[in-house]
Design a protein around this motif. Structure first.
Motif, PDB file in Angstrom:
ATOM      1  N   LEU A   1       0.383  -1.006   2.767  1.00  0.00           N
ATOM      2  CA  LEU A   1       0.179   0.280   2.097  1.00  0.00           C
ATOM      3  C   LEU A   1      -0.540   1.270   3.015  1.00  0.00           C
ATOM      4  O   LEU A   1      -0.124   2.426   3.144  1.00  0.00           O
ATOM      5  N   LEU A   2      -1.615   0.825   3.665  1.00  0.00           N
ATOM      6  CA  LEU A   2      -2.386   1.727   4.529  1.00  0.00           C
ATOM      7  C   LEU A   2      -1.609   2.118   5.783  1.00  0.00           C
ATOM      8  O   LEU A   2      -1.762   3.233   6.292  1.00  0.00           O
ATOM      9  N   LYS A   3      -0.764   1.226   6.269  1.00  0.00           N
ATOM     10  CA  LYS A   3       0.084   1.572   7.431  1.00  0.00           C
ATOM     11  C   LYS A   3       1.105   2.645   7.053  1.00  0.00           C
ATOM     12  O   LYS A   3       1.440   3.511   7.858  1.00  0.00           O
ATOM     13  N   LYS A   4       1.573   2.604   5.794  1.00  0.00           N
ATOM     14  CA  LYS A   4       2.503   3.641   5.329  1.00  0.00           C
ATOM     15  C   LYS A   4       1.779   4.978   5.156  1.00  0.00           C
ATOM     16  O   LYS A   4       2.328   6.040   5.417  1.00  0.00           O
ATOM     17  N   GLU A   5       0.528   4.924   4.675  1.00  0.00           N
ATOM     18  CA  GLU A   5      -0.254   6.147   4.473  1.00  0.00           C
ATOM     19  C   GLU A   5      -0.708   6.765   5.797  1.00  0.00           C
ATOM     20  O   GLU A   5      -0.783   7.975   5.923  1.00  0.00           O
ATOM     21  N   PHE A   6      -1.031   5.903   6.769  1.00  0.00           N
ATOM     22  CA  PHE A   6      -1.567   6.371   8.049  1.00  0.00           C
ATOM     23  C   PHE A   6      -0.795   5.727   9.212  1.00  0.00           C
ATOM     24  O   PHE A   6      -1.335   4.879   9.940  1.00  0.00           O
ATOM     25  N   PRO A   7       0.474   6.125   9.381  1.00  0.00           N
ATOM     26  CA  PRO A   7       1.317   5.460  10.395  1.00  0.00           C
ATOM     27  C   PRO A   7       0.828   5.649  11.831  1.00  0.00           C
ATOM     28  O   PRO A   7       1.205   4.875  12.722  1.00  0.00           O
ATOM     29  N   LYS A   8       0.000   6.655  12.083  1.00  0.00           N
ATOM     30  CA  LYS A   8      -0.455   6.927  13.452  1.00  0.00           C
ATOM     31  C   LYS A   8      -1.743   6.171  13.818  1.00  0.00           C
ATOM     32  O   LYS A   8      -2.148   6.157  14.981  1.00  0.00           O
ATOM     33  N   LEU A   9      -2.383   5.557  12.836  1.00  0.00           N
ATOM     34  CA  LEU A   9      -3.639   4.856  13.107  1.00  0.00           C
ATOM     35  C   LEU A   9      -3.387   3.444  13.633  1.00  0.00           C
ATOM     36  O   LEU A   9      -2.419   2.784  13.249  1.00  0.00           O
ATOM     37  N   ILE A  10      -4.284   2.989  14.504  1.00  0.00           N
ATOM     38  CA  ILE A  10      -4.237   1.606  14.982  1.00  0.00           C
ATOM     39  C   ILE A  10      -4.599   0.678  13.813  1.00  0.00           C
ATOM     40  O   ILE A  10      -5.448   1.008  12.986  1.00  0.00           O
ATOM     41  N   SER A  11      -3.950  -0.485  13.756  1.00  0.00           N
ATOM     42  CA  SER A  11      -4.266  -1.439  12.683  1.00  0.00           C
ATOM     43  C   SER A  11      -4.296  -2.859  13.228  1.00  0.00           C
ATOM     44  O   SER A  11      -3.621  -3.185  14.206  1.00  0.00           O
ATOM     45  N   PHE A  12      -5.097  -3.690  12.570  1.00  0.00           N
ATOM     46  CA  PHE A  12      -5.201  -5.105  12.904  1.00  0.00           C
ATOM     47  C   PHE A  12      -4.954  -5.936  11.656  1.00  0.00           C
ATOM     48  O   PHE A  12      -5.329  -5.538  10.557  1.00  0.00           O
ATOM     49  N   GLU A  13      -4.361  -7.105  11.849  1.00  0.00           N
ATOM     50  CA  GLU A  13      -4.178  -8.029  10.727  1.00  0.00           C
ATOM     51  C   GLU A  13      -5.314  -9.039  10.724  1.00  0.00           C
ATOM     52  O   GLU A  13      -5.609  -9.675  11.736  1.00  0.00           O
ATOM     53  N   LEU A  14      -5.963  -9.186   9.575  1.00  0.00           N
ATOM     54  CA  LEU A  14      -7.054 -10.139   9.406  1.00  0.00           C
ATOM     55  C   LEU A  14      -6.537 -11.420   8.747  1.00  0.00           C
ATOM     56  O   LEU A  14      -5.482 -11.401   8.093  1.00  0.00           O
ATOM     57  N   PRO A  15      -7.263 -12.527   8.892  1.00  0.00           N
ATOM     58  CA  PRO A  15      -6.834 -13.768   8.221  1.00  0.00           C
ATOM     59  C   PRO A  15      -6.739 -13.579   6.712  1.00  0.00           C
ATOM     60  O   PRO A  15      -7.606 -12.968   6.102  1.00  0.00           O
ATOM     61  N   SER A  16      -5.679 -14.097   6.138  1.00  0.00           N
ATOM     62  CA  SER A  16      -5.472 -13.966   4.699  1.00  0.00           C
ATOM     63  C   SER A  16      -6.268 -15.014   3.943  1.00  0.00           C
ATOM     64  O   SER A  16      -6.443 -16.136   4.410  1.00  0.00           O
ATOM     65  N   TYR A  17      -6.759 -14.633   2.743  1.00  0.00           N
ATOM     66  CA  TYR A  17      -7.451 -15.596   1.890  1.00  0.00           C
ATOM     67  C   TYR A  17      -6.460 -16.566   1.248  1.00  0.00           C
ATOM     68  O   TYR A  17      -6.833 -17.637   0.809  1.00  0.00           O
ATOM     69  N   ASN A  18      -5.177 -16.150   1.186  1.00  0.00           N
ATOM     70  CA  ASN A  18      -4.112 -16.985   0.603  1.00  0.00           C
ATOM     71  C   ASN A  18      -4.491 -17.546  -0.770  1.00  0.00           C
ATOM     72  O   ASN A  18      -4.282 -18.728  -1.061  1.00  0.00           O
ATOM     73  N   ILE A  19      -5.047 -16.689  -1.608  1.00  0.00           N
ATOM     74  CA  ILE A  19      -5.471 -17.132  -2.942  1.00  0.00           C
ATOM     75  C   ILE A  19      -4.250 -17.288  -3.847  1.00  0.00           C
ATOM     76  O   ILE A  19      -3.369 -16.429  -3.884  1.00  0.00           O
ATOM     77  N   GLN A  20      -4.207 -18.392  -4.573  1.00  0.00           N
ATOM     78  CA  GLN A  20      -3.154 -18.607  -5.563  1.00  0.00           C
ATOM     79  C   GLN A  20      -3.726 -18.314  -6.943  1.00  0.00           C
ATOM     80  O   GLN A  20      -4.839 -18.733  -7.261  1.00  0.00           O
ATOM     81  N   TYR A  21      -2.965 -17.600  -7.752  1.00  0.00           N
ATOM     82  CA  TYR A  21      -3.459 -17.143  -9.044  1.00  0.00           C
ATOM     83  C   TYR A  21      -2.839 -17.940 -10.182  1.00  0.00           C
ATOM     84  O   TYR A  21      -1.691 -18.378 -10.100  1.00  0.00           O
TER      85      TYR A  21
END
Length: 347
Positions: free
Chosen positions: A44-64
């Protein structure tokens, strides 16, 4: 330009969307925001701010949980996995800070995204973490993490009336807390009404899909004009029109702002980010809390008791219940002008 890492939790879309005004505030005040998250929040944030640098963080992988009554116990069973994810976050952030020389961190509910090397801010509206009989324990654990940060920003006003109630206003205040005022990416605009009802979904699966299917079934009895945003962030935006209902998989902030302003009533979850948006826009709505999420259940009950927004349990919802909206006063504006320059002085 000073670089500030902005890292929202990937839990539904609320944490990411309320970071949008913060990112815009950073840009307007001469900072260079860099995005860090995972999953749909990052997309979502990459779509809102396509020109900004972004990093992927480890996922919590929570199951609901499939059933609301099992929500808490399923979460408790995953605590070791969550702690491991927080530790992985800390390692990843340490590497990013070292390699790219950041000047500050703003973490929205990501407990492992902080550093002793640079000023670190934690954003939360939950100083009291409600989990039923275990609320005392979850609140203590949360407080311990909050105190690792230089400041804790609560997106609400300090005085009463306020939006977060006992969630954001504990009897014993944490020393590093600042009430910054509600955060919303949306603005109220005078527009003609196009839709009688706007349905806005978000939140974790499988509950998002369960509610989507239930509402679609109920809307077969609703003759008025509806716009339905599913809250599913995908690579391509999809629009589909079926009779009186227009469906979108997702919308960006500009499109959502227009749709909110063009809609008479809103049907949505009682998540806190949605609450802040409705308050900013002075909108009338109907709430359906995510089953088992104590925070959303508390907010739905609070606003119903205050005569602001009606609500019901997910399993009890029928389209006829929307008639109750007119019996409630809806939100008035709780907005407080956020002084970005003063907040960002920390960096």
């Amino acid at each position: 330009m000073k670089k500030i890492l902005v890292a929202p939790l990937n839990w539904g879309l609320g944490h990411a969307t309320r970071c949008i005004p913060i990112i815009n505030g950073l840009i307007d005040n001469g900072f260079e925001p860099v995005i860090a998250s995972d999953g749909v929040a990052l997309e979502l944030l990459k779509k809102e701010f396509p020109k900004l640098i972004s990093f992927e963080l480890p996922s919590y992988n929570i199951q609901y949980a499939q059933k609301g009554r099992n929500f808490k116990w399923k979460m408790i069973a995953q605590i070791p996995k969550i702690i491991s994810a927080i530790q992985n976050e800390q390692k990843t952030v340490a590497k990013i800070i070292s390699a790219y020389h950041f000047d500050g961190i703003i973490s929205d509910n990501r407990l492992g995204v902080f550093s002793k090397e640079v000023p670190s801010v934690f954003i939360t509206h939950q100083l009291n973490v409600l989990t039923g009989s275990t609320s005392w324990l979850t609140t203590i654990l949360h407080k311990k993490y909050i105190q690792k940060f230089d400041e804790c920003w609560v997106p609400d006003v300090e005085t009463s009336p306020n939006l977060s109630g006992k969630l954001g206003h504990p009897t014993e205040l944490i020393k590093n807390v600042k009430y910054i005022g509600p955060l919303s990416r949306l603005c109220k605009k005078p527009m003609p009404t196009v839709y009688d009802l706007m349905v806005l979904l978000s939140g974790p699966e499988p509950q998002r899909t369960i509610l989507e299917e239930k509402i679609i079934l109920e809307l077969e009895k609703y003759p008025k004009k509806v716009i339905f945003i599913k809250g599913v962030v995908e690579k391509k935006q999809i629009k589909e029109v079926k009779n009186n209902i227009t469906y979108y998989n997702f919308m960006n902030s500009r499109e959502l702002q227009t749709t909110f302003n063009e809609s008479n009533h809103i049907l949505c979850r009682s998540g806190y980010t949605t609450v802040m948006d409705l308050a900013k826009l002075n909108k009338k709505a109907f709430f359906i809390a995510t089953p088992g999420q104590y925070e959303q259940e508390y907010l739905a009950k609070k606003f119903k008791k205050e005569g602001i927004i009606p609500s019901c349990k997910q399993e009890d919802f029928t389209i006829k219940k929307l008639d109750e909206i007119e019996l409630y006063k809806g939100f008035t504006n709780y907005s407080k002008k956020i002084t970005w320059k003063e907040l960002f002085d920390l960096f």
